[in-house]
Design a protein around this motif. Sequence first.
Motif, short mmCIF file in Angstrom:
data_model
loop_
_atom_site.label_atom_id
_atom_site.label_comp_id
_atom_site.label_asym_id
_atom_site.label_seq_id
_atom_site.Cartn_x
_atom_site.Cartn_y
_atom_site.Cartn_z
N SER A 146 43.57 69.46 -65.43
CA SER A 146 42.44 68.53 -65.63
C SER A 146 42.24 67.67 -64.40
O SER A 146 41.10 67.44 -63.97
CB SER A 146 42.69 67.64 -66.85
N LYS B 65 51.63 70.64 -72.00
CA LYS B 65 50.80 69.43 -71.90
C LYS B 65 50.74 68.91 -70.46
O LYS B 65 49.69 68.48 -69.99
CB LYS B 65 51.32 68.35 -72.84
N HIS C 191 47.79 74.66 -79.24
CA HIS C 191 46.39 74.99 -79.51
C HIS C 191 45.89 74.44 -80.84
O HIS C 191 44.71 74.15 -80.98
CB HIS C 191 46.17 76.50 -79.41
N ARG D 40 48.44 71.18 -68.53
CA ARG D 40 47.03 70.91 -68.86
C ARG D 40 46.55 69.67 -68.13
O ARG D 40 45.44 69.64 -67.59
CB ARG D 40 46.86 70.73 -70.38
N GLU D 41 47.40 68.64 -68.07
CA GLU D 41 47.03 67.41 -67.37
C GLU D 41 46.83 67.67 -65.88
O GLU D 41 45.87 67.19 -65.28
CB GLU D 41 48.11 66.34 -67.59
#
Length: 96
Positions: free
Chosen positions: A90, A83, A22, A86-87
Amino acid sequence: NYPPTPQQIMSMAYAVACICFHADLPINASTVMTHAEIAKVDNYGIESDDPEKKWDLLVLPGTPMSGGDYIRSLAKAYLAKLKRDREKLSLALAKQ
């Protein structure tokens, strides 16, 4: 007298990963330090004769490296997963 349990160590590493994720910080010995590591930087090393000295996490039983290195290595793995997740999120949102 009681070292942290494996679950506590994993939780510490996960907390480090979340904070660094974060805050967009890398996980290395300059950005993430144990109490013992920063004490050495502050010239309050293990050789100090201060009766209140603490060397928490300098050594973790059953680990092949210093406590800080071990926690950072676990945290890096958690950070990589955060990460990746998150990808994936997305990409999923972009498809909607």
